[in-house]
Scaffold this active site. Structure first.
Site, PDB file in Angstrom:
ATOM      1  N   ASP A  11      31.739   3.406  40.265  1.00 34.17           N
ATOM      2  CA  ASP A  11      31.926   2.932  38.892  1.00 34.17           C
ATOM      3  C   ASP A  11      30.678   3.023  38.025  1.00 34.17           C
ATOM      4  O   ASP A  11      30.624   2.388  36.962  1.00 34.17           O
ATOM      5  CB  ASP A  11      32.429   1.480  38.905  1.00 34.17           C
ATOM      6  CG  ASP A  11      31.444   0.517  39.546  1.00 34.17           C
ATOM      7  OD1 ASP A  11      30.482   0.985  40.181  1.00 34.17           O
ATOM      8  OD2 ASP A  11      31.632  -0.708  39.404  1.00 34.17           O
ATOM      9  N   GLU A  12      29.688   3.821  38.412  1.00 33.08           N
ATOM     10  CA  GLU A  12      28.523   3.967  37.546  1.00 33.08           C
ATOM     11  C   GLU A  12      27.810   5.291  37.794  1.00 33.08           C
ATOM     12  O   GLU A  12      27.887   5.869  38.883  1.00 33.08           O
ATOM     13  CB  GLU A  12      27.548   2.801  37.719  1.00 33.08           C
ATOM     14  CG  GLU A  12      26.911   2.692  39.078  1.00 33.08           C
ATOM     15  CD  GLU A  12      25.931   1.515  39.163  1.00 33.08           C
ATOM     16  OE1 GLU A  12      26.090   0.542  38.408  1.00 33.08           O
ATOM     17  OE2 GLU A  12      25.005   1.592  39.973  1.00 33.08           O
TER      18      GLU A  12
END
Length: 409
Positions: free
Chosen positions: A111-112
């Protein structure tokens, strides 16, 4: 001068907010605006909270909390089981969207990701303007919130991304370190875990400033190379390069979807498989990739996962991917086990050659692919790509899909 962006690099860290539960809220509107969480074994009170939305966090719900404790704090908490294949699918879409802003992307987790925006900033009025556009597109196209940290190195951009959540944009340059970074507790520093934090506390190192000004020799003696890295980071220094994903590093290109309802009809599953094959084909051509192996993934309503694959002549043509995937699906489809998730992927990439490698298909003359036909199909795909680029990706599609859409009320 403090707060002035260095001219060498501009690095973004884009961090999705409450990613797992945000994915779930994106496909289930009933979870929005209410305390909700993704929980392992949500039917058991011994289950663990994996991710909580901000409404749940406001009620004291935290990651790794037992469901029993979470329900004590918030009896109306809504929970859903984790769906990792779906989260991977959304993550892939997230990464693809970021590629519209720079090719220099290093994924840090599901998620990043770090983005080197140095060569792209001339397209925007400022770094903050570019960050707002990224944030807006993620919300509009994927129903996801994010926070973005901006700096001249990876460490500071990561620290900045955690300073304002949700949907915050924060600049943290070396000149800001003493005022913005140093007052923070040392356990909040990226790269320092609970055990290291406890050791630092015993050494009376409580803030990041304490760490930055602590004698380096003592840190080296206690932590070795990690002590040196912590010391540099605490001073806002980080020479670690951003390592972008390379096309040659890509092992597979896939697309899957978790269905809103179980599919018991193979005809509907085949239509969906056409759409997925087309999207994989588009992605493969954008990366100049041709693969020899097609794989399908099925998850049934009882959550059992089945994969099947086959070899084909090297291609990235949608019809060829679909033909292979459809053959695999027909072999394993069981109406008594409705489909909950369906995916297709292309793997086994090789550099393009003038001669195809022998495969199980080319051994059978009835399935042999003529080079002339193959070339025509590739030229047709290129023409379709140009039309879609000009008029939108839905301007050209499989006839069967268009026919199916006409039946919709």
């Amino acid at each position: 001068m403090k707060g002035v962006r260095p001219l060498d690099r501009t690095i973004f860290l884009v961090d999705m907010n409450a990613f797992y539960i945000s994915c779930e809220m994106g496909r289930n509107a009933s979870l929005r605006g209410k305390p909700a969480a993704v929980a392992r074994d949500p039917l058991k009170r011994t289950g663990i909270i994996l991710a909580a939305n901000y409404e749940a966090r406001a009620r004291g719900i935290k990651t790794a909390m037992t469901l029993h404790e979470a329900l004590k704090r918030c009896p109306e908490l809504l929970t859903v089981p984790p769906d990792h294949p779906y989260y991977e699918e959304v993550s892939s879409s997230f990464m693809q969207l970021l590629e519209d802003f720079t090719p220099l992307i290093e994924q840090n987790s599901i998620d990043e990701a770090w983005l080197d925006m140095t060569g792209s900033l001339h397209l925007y009025t400022s770094a903050e303007d570019a960050a707002k556009i990224i944030m807006g597109r993620l919300e509009e196209e994927l129903n996801l919130w994010c926070s973005i940290g901006i700096s001249s190195n990876k460490f500071l951009s990561k620290m900045a991304s955690d300073m304002k959540k949700p949907q915050g944009i924060t600049c943290l340059y070396p000149g800001d370190v003493e005022t913005k970074l140093w007052p923070m507790p040392v356990h909040a520093m990226y790269g320092i875990g609970d055990k290291t934090s406890e050791v630092l506390k015993d050494m009376n190192i409580l803030t990041i400033k304490d760490l930055a000004t602590y004698p380096l020799e003592d840190l080296l003696r206690r932590f070795g190379k990690h002590g040196y890295k912590m010391h540099l980071h605490a001073q806002g220094k980080d020479a670690e390069p951003l390592v972008p994903r390379k096309r040659e590093d890509l092992k597979s290109i896939g697309k899957s979807i978790t269905l809103s309802e179980n599919y018991e009809d193979m005809g509907l599953a085949l239509l969906l498989l056409q759409k997925l094959s087309d999207e994989v084909s588009i992605r493969a051509r954008s990366l100049s990739k041709r693969g020899h192996t097609v794989q399908i993934t099925l998850k049934s309503s009882d959550f059992k996962v089945l994969t099947r694959q086959c070899k084909i002549p090297q291609t990235n043509v949608a019809t060829k991917l679909y033909e292979a995937a459809a053959s695999l699906l027909r072999d394993v489809f069981d109406q008594a086990k409705p489909i909950r998730l369906l995916g297709v992927s292309l793997t086994d990439f090789h550099e393009s050659t003038t001669q195809e490698q022998l495969t199980m298909f080319s051994m059978d003359t009835s399935l042999e692919v003529s080079p002339m036909i193959s070339d025509k199909e590739e030229h047709l795909q290129e023409a379709i790509d140009l039309i879609r680029k000009k008029y939108g990706k839905n301007s050209v599609s499989f006839a069967s899909i268009m026919k199916d859409k006409e039946k919709e009320p």
